[in-house]
Structures are given as C-alpha cells and as structure tokens.
Design an enzyme around this catalytic site. Structure first.
Site, PDB file in Angstrom:
ATOM      1  N   GLU A  43       0.854  -1.201   0.000  1.00  0.00           N
ATOM      2  CA  GLU A  43       0.000   0.000   0.000  1.00  0.00           C
ATOM      3  C   GLU A  43       0.888   1.249   0.000  1.00  0.00           C
ATOM      4  O   GLU A  43       1.897   1.302   0.692  1.00  0.00           O
ATOM      5  CB  GLU A  43      -0.896   0.000   1.251  1.00  0.00           C
ATOM      6  CG  GLU A  43      -1.866   1.189   1.288  1.00  0.00           C
ATOM      7  CD  GLU A  43      -2.792   1.202   2.516  1.00  0.00           C
ATOM      8  OE1 GLU A  43      -2.458   0.555   3.530  1.00  0.00           O
ATOM      9  OE2 GLU A  43      -3.839   1.874   2.434  1.00  0.00           O
ATOM     10  N   LYS A 113      -9.619   1.880  -2.792  1.00  0.00           N
ATOM     11  CA  LYS A 113      -9.939   1.460  -1.416  1.00  0.00           C
ATOM     12  C   LYS A 113     -11.355   1.899  -1.048  1.00  0.00           C
ATOM     13  O   LYS A 113     -11.688   3.089  -1.153  1.00  0.00           O
ATOM     14  CB  LYS A 113      -8.920   2.088  -0.464  1.00  0.00           C
ATOM     15  CG  LYS A 113      -8.987   1.608   0.974  1.00  0.00           C
ATOM     16  CD  LYS A 113      -7.846   2.272   1.755  1.00  0.00           C
ATOM     17  CE  LYS A 113      -7.634   1.686   3.141  1.00  0.00           C
ATOM     18  NZ  LYS A 113      -6.433   2.278   3.774  1.00  0.00           N
ATOM     19  N   CYS A 153      -5.894  -2.806   2.547  1.00  0.00           N
ATOM     20  CA  CYS A 153      -5.716  -2.626   3.989  1.00  0.00           C
ATOM     21  C   CYS A 153      -7.021  -2.672   4.799  1.00  0.00           C
ATOM     22  O   CYS A 153      -7.533  -3.752   5.038  1.00  0.00           O
ATOM     23  CB  CYS A 153      -4.933  -1.335   4.248  1.00  0.00           C
ATOM     24  SG  CYS A 153      -4.148  -1.369   5.881  1.00  0.00           S
TER      25      CYS A 153
HETATM   26  C1  ACM Z   1      -4.861   1.147   6.637  1.00  0.00           C
HETATM   27  O1  ACM Z   1      -5.976   1.072   6.126  1.00  0.00           O
HETATM   28  N1  ACM Z   1      -3.862   1.736   6.039  1.00  0.00           N
HETATM   29  C2  ACM Z   1      -4.588   0.520   7.911  1.00  0.00           C
END
Ligand code: ACM
Length: 274
Positions: A43, A113, A153
């Site tokens: 990420e 995301k 994540c």
């Molecule tokens: C995250 O979502 N970077 C923990």
C-alpha cells in the site's frame, strides 16, 4: 486456477517519489528473476503513508509516472503486477488505488480502497477521508491462470467485501496494506488468516518495510496464508521478497473437506434478516 508462483515485495518507502518508483521496479525485477508470475507491491509504495501528503504525490492514470513504470515492467517481465497502491488523482478527487497490469502491459483492473482508514487509536489518529475519496467497486482480476480479488488494507476488516469477491470466483485475495505497531501485533495475522479460513482462498498481504523514523510506522510482516489458514510465508520487518506457489488442488481439498460455500443457507439468512 493453474499452479502459479506469487511474490510479495516488502520494500521501504521514502519521501522521494522518484526513488520509491525505481526501488519498486528493482524489487519487482528481482521477484520475476526468482520465477514469480504474480508480483504484489505494498500500500502507498510511492508515497509516505501520511494523509496530508497524498494529494501532492497523486498522479492520474493517463499521465502517471508510477503507472507507466508498472505497465512497462509487467510487459517486459511477462508478469501480472498487482501494483500495491498509490494516491490516484481523478478530477477533484484523490483515491487510494491499486492498479493491476498484465503480461502485455495492459490494465487488468483498478481497485480504489472502499473503506477509508478513519480511526482513533491510542496516540494514533488517522483520517484518510480528510484527503481521499472512497471507491465503490468490487475488483476481480481475471489473469487467465488465476482469478485475483483485490482489497486494500482497512478493507480486510469487512468480511462482507471478501465474501463478495469469493462468490465472484477468486482464488486469491491480494491485499496491499499498511497496518501499524498498534493494529499489526493485535490483528494482522488474525485478519489475514480469518479471511482465508472464512473463504477457503489464498490471502497475500503486502506491507511496506518498517521504518522506525517514519511518522506512521508500518508493521511489516507481509504474509501469505493458504486456504486452510496456515501461514505459508511471512516476512520480517525489513526489506524482503516472499514467494509462494499457489496450488488449486489445495483450494479443492479444503473445500472438499469443509464444504462451507455449498452449505451456505442464503434462503434462511434472507428470512432472518426480514
Ligand atoms: C490502513 O488502512 N492503512 C490501515
């Protein structure tokens, strides 16, 4: 799915975007030399994980130097490159986006995301939504020899999203991620193993290497879990490439022994929900 080799590149991330891009390229090349057919980056691999920096490091899909590197390298190395994530600019918005490129350098998929990391932890408050917009799509990548689901994540904490990907037929859930020194020890292995066991798929999670001087210290310990929930590869905290052979027989065997997906009672769940 055919048997295939997947590598996770756990690399350091600095404040120098140009360095980060060429460093990621070097690592991907090394993984390919070791025989990887699918390579995964972490990420925010081209930008420090600091929400206020995301807009200034962001790039658009059509003009981005990071995107161009990933497409070129996937083409030259004849691999599938799941490009971790980068800040992506699209109009007025910035997203935390994973671009995946195929062996001819073509874009196979884009995951923005979905669940932004807005949290209040002891001595660690993060609000991704202060600079990022949320994605709203399910990302399934058909690489021919395997089907990949992508989450980023914090998405991993939402089992509903993983289940939708699995119902769409994925073999491996790929998760570029940057847990920290609070959530990492508590939940990193647990959430990755849980999604694998729930869904009887491989899970591969890619973290940046740990940098104790960074504002946000990533946990490291990139991990690959098999469909039984066994950890089949796990990095330390520094830079490292981990490599695993994914085997469709392992998925078939686990699903044959514990037929979770076929024993779902969706009819009953609908009744209970009403
Ligand atoms: C995250 O979502 N970077 C923990």
């Amino acid at each position: 799915m055919d048997k295939c080799k997947l590598a996770v590149c756990q690399i350091k991330v600095t404040s120098d975007k140009g360095f980060n891009i060429s460093h990621a390229e070097d690592s991907v090349r090394r993984a390919a030399r070791q025989g990887a057919q699918v390579v995964v980056l972490p990420e925010m691999f081209n930008c420090p994980y600091e929400t206020h920096l995301f807009p200034s490091y962001a790039e658009s899909y059509s003009k981005g130097e990071t995107v161009q590197m990933m497409s070129r390298v996937a083409d030259q190395l004849d691999i599938v490159l799941v490009g971790g994530s980068i800040p992506e600019r699209d109009g007025d918005f910035v997203y935390n986006t994973c671009f995946t490129f195929g062996p001819r350098g073509d874009l196979l998929g884009r995951h923005r995301k979905v669940h932004l990391f807005d949290v209040d932890l002891p001595n660690l408050k993060v609000q991704e939504s202060s600079t990022l917009g949320p994605g709203n799509e399910l990302t399934v990548i058909d690489a021919g020899f395997c089907k990949i689901g992508v989450m980023i994540c914090f998405d991993v904490r939402f089992p509903e999203l993983a289940r939708l990907l699995v119902l769409a037929g994925i073999d491996v859930l790929v998760i570029p991620a940057a847990f920290n020194l609070i959530t990492g020890p508590a939940h990193w292995d647990l959430t990755m193993r849980a999604r694998a066991v729930d869904n009887q798929v491989y899970v591969a999670a890619a973290s940046p290497a740990r940098d104790d001087r960074a504002d946000y210290v990533a946990y490291g310990h990139s991990i690959v879990v098999d469909p039984w929930g066994d950890v089949v590869a796990r990095a330390g905290t520094g830079e490292e490439i981990i490599m695993v052979e994914l085997d469709p027989e392992k998925i078939r065997e686990v699903r044959g022994r514990l037929p979770l997906l076929t024993q779902r009672r969706t009819d009953l769940y609908e009744i209970i929900r009403k």
